[in-house]
Design a protein around this motif. Structure first.
Motif, PDB file in Angstrom:
ATOM      1  N   LEU A 134       1.034  -1.217   0.069  1.00 34.23           N
ATOM      2  CA  LEU A 134       0.017  -0.145   0.114  1.00 34.23           C
ATOM      3  C   LEU A 134       0.835   1.342  -0.122  1.00 34.23           C
ATOM      4  N   ASN A 135       0.740   2.098  -0.799  1.00 38.57           N
ATOM      5  CA  ASN A 135       1.448   3.320  -0.876  1.00 38.57           C
ATOM      6  C   ASN A 135       0.612   4.550  -1.056  1.00 38.57           C
ATOM      7  N   GLY A 136       1.318   5.741  -0.600  1.00 38.10           N
ATOM      8  CA  GLY A 136       0.530   7.017  -0.755  1.00 38.10           C
ATOM      9  C   GLY A 136       1.199   7.706  -1.932  1.00 38.10           C
ATOM     10  N   LEU A 137       1.465   9.204  -1.871  1.00 37.05           N
ATOM     11  CA  LEU A 137       1.858   9.963  -2.864  1.00 37.05           C
ATOM     12  C   LEU A 137       3.108  10.868  -2.364  1.00 37.05           C
ATOM     13  N   GLY A 138       3.899  11.226  -3.295  1.00 39.61           N
ATOM     14  CA  GLY A 138       4.775  12.362  -3.083  1.00 39.61           C
ATOM     15  C   GLY A 138       6.124  11.775  -2.540  1.00 39.61           C
ATOM     16  N   THR A 139       7.107  12.670  -2.465  1.00 32.55           N
ATOM     17  CA  THR A 139       8.460  12.236  -2.580  1.00 32.55           C
ATOM     18  C   THR A 139       8.940  11.681  -1.297  1.00 32.55           C
ATOM     19  N   ALA A 140       7.897  11.820  -0.207  1.00 24.48           N
ATOM     20  CA  ALA A 140       8.432  11.031   0.814  1.00 24.48           C
ATOM     21  C   ALA A 140       6.867  10.091   1.278  1.00 24.48           C
ATOM     22  N   LYS A 141       6.601   9.270   0.305  1.00 26.19           N
ATOM     23  CA  LYS A 141       5.327   8.282   0.272  1.00 26.19           C
ATOM     24  C   LYS A 141       5.494   7.469   1.490  1.00 26.19           C
ATOM     25  N   LYS A 142       4.303   7.343   2.206  1.00 29.05           N
ATOM     26  CA  LYS A 142       4.196   6.403   2.930  1.00 29.05           C
ATOM     27  C   LYS A 142       3.889   4.842   2.387  1.00 29.05           C
ATOM     28  N   GLU A 163      -3.929   7.051   6.663  1.00 28.64           N
ATOM     29  CA  GLU A 163      -2.564   7.413   6.463  1.00 28.64           C
ATOM     30  C   GLU A 163      -2.181   7.969   5.085  1.00 28.64           C
ATOM     31  N   GLY A 164      -3.391   8.310   4.423  1.00 28.70           N
ATOM     32  CA  GLY A 164      -3.193   8.975   3.071  1.00 28.70           C
ATOM     33  C   GLY A 164      -2.439   7.791   2.169  1.00 28.70           C
ATOM     34  N   LEU A 165      -2.874   6.632   2.352  1.00 30.53           N
ATOM     35  CA  LEU A 165      -2.597   5.642   1.102  1.00 30.53           C
ATOM     36  C   LEU A 165      -3.662   5.615   0.001  1.00 30.53           C
ATOM     37  N   ARG A 166      -3.050   5.649  -1.377  1.00 29.38           N
ATOM     38  CA  ARG A 166      -3.881   5.622  -2.430  1.00 29.38           C
ATOM     39  C   ARG A 166      -3.931   4.510  -3.273  1.00 29.38           C
ATOM     40  N   THR A 167      -2.766   3.563  -3.309  1.00 28.55           N
ATOM     41  CA  THR A 167      -2.815   2.462  -4.307  1.00 28.55           C
ATOM     42  C   THR A 167      -2.428   1.141  -3.628  1.00 28.55           C
ATOM     43  N   ILE A 168      -3.012   0.037  -4.040  1.00 25.87           N
ATOM     44  CA  ILE A 168      -2.663  -1.203  -3.768  1.00 25.87           C
ATOM     45  C   ILE A 168      -1.862  -2.010  -5.006  1.00 25.87           C
TER      46      ILE A 168
END
Length: 579
Positions: free
Chosen positions: A35-43, A67-72
């Motif tokens: 699972l991940n978020g966005l940006g240069t320091a993505k969670k 947690e601002g997660l966007r993609t699986i």
């Protein structure tokens, strides 16, 4: 063995349900997911499950939804089983922990490193998974670049070996017991040779304690994970406000660990301190972990007048007077309820380091309280035999035979230029290969950047131009590192110059110290426990310890060049022989 597929979908209930309905393995098959978020320091969160659709629904209903997660991304392979998925999960967590554009959300409740059928074959396929994720922008660096970085080597997300895991478990039990009984002070000791993973235990422990103190009710903790039993409400209450610090005497290693803490959720770089910073802190601590505790100092002439003044002021503030008997270990004991010391007495390198008697007393006390943990498994040097003891016995001048070191590349060089070329070649091949030397030459280039410090066999070299993270600095490959820049670090290959400060006495045939050739002024002062009598035998111990450290930095190989003719002949015969 590339037969996996990576399914990508949005971190939304509708997307999960639509994906889950497409194939049976989406709801009933071992998979690994990211699972991940966005940006240069993505969670980033990495997990494994046998019921992917159900697990994603749990995440959408639990803490991960905030947690601002966007993609699986789900890694599916019909050959995967539970053991493979646990192993791939561990690898991805470790790789993401050292990826500069990611911040790992996983808790440190124990990664797996267990054996299973065809493990090495599967692990080759893990690299293919990595490259597929890298192609999708999840990684910005290659695996070699990641594993050569301090962020990887010092990561809290490590699969501990059995003795490390037992030590961490027992230490946590001891800390919890101490917190349940306020007023009781404890000192635990982890003792181990170079490369046994003492620093990893320290960092892993602090992340684990932070995670236990911060976990949320209802959060899914893998029941089979190594430390899952600690994630209970009672322990959370004990640890949620835990005041803890990691003290590291050496500036370079301290700065490297601060970078790791800055990137790790629940840890902060301010937790990593010098002994002076801890002693001058505005608060006392529940727990202080001390890495390289053998490098704590005693009351002696410090590196600067400012530090001498600070030492006096700290002693007076803590103990009412500036007694010469007080050491930095006394500061730590005074400022904390519980201490964990990670040490190796054979790595003391200066007379103002803690005296052997103090280290011995601390170890004995910890043993008596059943708080002593010995690490013996070699995690750095990839040799089939006890390479560390072989090196130490050689430096002691004992009659030893070169053991079978397997594929470990231990080589003697009669020409410094050839060794320098070999190190350059290894650095081009695998990276992280450096020249090191004992402190047998003045540091002239510190004041005159155009000057050279070492001139041997037509090779003109300079000492390290920085004392902070020198190994990874731009000019490191063209320079020579000293003990003060490499203690606590790993290299792939080390080229070690044994200077004229260590030689063979032509009369006795013994290995002796050459006081005049040893150029570290602080290393031969009559100070500390040696203020009244600092003999050549005492100096020999420090010099042997220095070379013992330098010769045990290389994970895959160590190259050796010797200045003294007598010692050169002896080591050449030994290192070029084979068991």
């Amino acid at each position: 063995m590339t037969e996996f597929t990576i399914h990508q979908l949005r971190f939304l209930r509708k997307a999960v349900d639509t994906w889950g309905a497409r194939a049976d393995e989406h709801s009933d098959w071992p998979v690994v997911y990211v699972l991940n978020g966005l940006g240069t320091a993505k969670k980033v969160y990495v997990g494994e499950t046998t019921r992917a659709q159900k697990r994603m629904r749990q995440h959408l209903a639990g803490p991960k939804k905030d947690e601002g997660l966007r993609t699986i991304r789900v890694v599916v392979d019909e050959r995967f089983n539970k053991s493979v998925c646990l192993d791939l999960e561990s690898h991805l967590i470790e790789w993401f922990s050292a990826e500069t554009t990611a911040r790992v959300l996983n808790r440190n409740n124990g990664l797996t490193g267990a054996q299973y059928y065809d493990r090495e074959v599967y692990r080759e396929s893990f690299r293919d998974v990595f490259e597929a994720l890298r192609a999708e922008g999840m990684f910005t660096r290659s695996i070699p670049q990641i594993v050569n970085s301090d962020l990887f080597k010092l990561s809290p997300f490590k699969a501990l070996n059995e003795e490390q895991a037992i030590a961490v478990s027992d230490i946590v039990d001891g800390i919890l017991e101490g917190l349940r009984n306020p007023g009781i002070k404890t000192t635990s000791v982890v003792q181990g040779d170079p490369g046994t993973g003492k620093t990893i235990v320290a960092i892993f422990l602090m992340k684990l304690l932070a995670d236990i103190g911060d976990y949320v009710d209802g959060e899914d903790i893998e029941p089979d994970s190594m430390f899952s039993e600690f994630f209970v409400p009672e322990n959370r209450e004990l640890l949620k406000d835990l005041r803890m610090a990691l003290v590291i005497p050496q500036q370079s290693l301290r700065k490297s660990v601060q970078k790791v803490f800055r990137k790790t959720l629940k840890l902060t770089p301010t937790m990593v301190m010098s002994p002076f910073q801890l002693a001058e802190s505005d608060t006392d601590f529940d727990l202080v972990v001390v890495d390289e505790a053998h490098r704590l100092s005693q009351r002696s002439n410090q590196a600067s007048g400012v530090q001498n003044k600070k030492y006096r002021e700290i002693n007076s503030a803590l103990f009412g007077h500036d007694g010469t008997q007080f050491t930095q270990l006394d500061w730590i004991t005074a400022r904390s309820a519980h201490q964990l010391l990670l040490l190796d007495g054979q790595q003391t390198v200066r007379p103002h380091d803690l005296p052997p008697s103090t280290l011995s007393d601390v170890i004995t006390g910890a043993k008596n309280e059943h708080r002593h943990f010995r690490l013996t498994t070699q995690m750095r040097v990839n040799a089939d035999a006890d390479y560390v003891e072989f090196i130490r016995a050689t430096l002691r001048g004992e009659d030893v035979t070169r053991p079978d070191l397997g594929d470990y590349d231990l080589r003697f060089f009669a020409d410094l230029g050839e060794m320098r070329d070999a190190i350059r070649a290894k650095d081009a091949e695998v990276g992280l290969s450096r020249l090191l030397a004992g402190y047998a030459w003045d540091w002239v280039s510190k004041k005159d950047r155009t000057a050279y410090d070492i001139d041997l066999d037509g090779q003109r070299l300079r000492w390290n131009s920085t004392d902070k993270d020198w190994i990874n600095s731009p000019r490191a490959l063209d320079e020579v590192g000293s003990i003060h820049t490499v203690q606590g670090y790993d290299l792939n290959y080390a080229g070690v110059i044994i200077g004229p400060d260590l030689r063979v006495d032509p009369t006795s045939g013994a290995i002796v110290a050459d006081r005049e050739s040893y150029r570290d002024k602080k290393g031969k002062e009559n100070t500390g426990h040696l203020k009244d009598a600092f003999s050549d035998d005492d100096l020999l111990v420090f010099i042997r310890n220095i070379y013992g450290v330098l010769l045990t930095r290389g994970m895959h190989g160590t190259y050796v060049y010797v200045c003294d003719p007598g010692l050169r002949a002896r080591l050449r015969a030994l290192l070029e022989s084979h068991a």
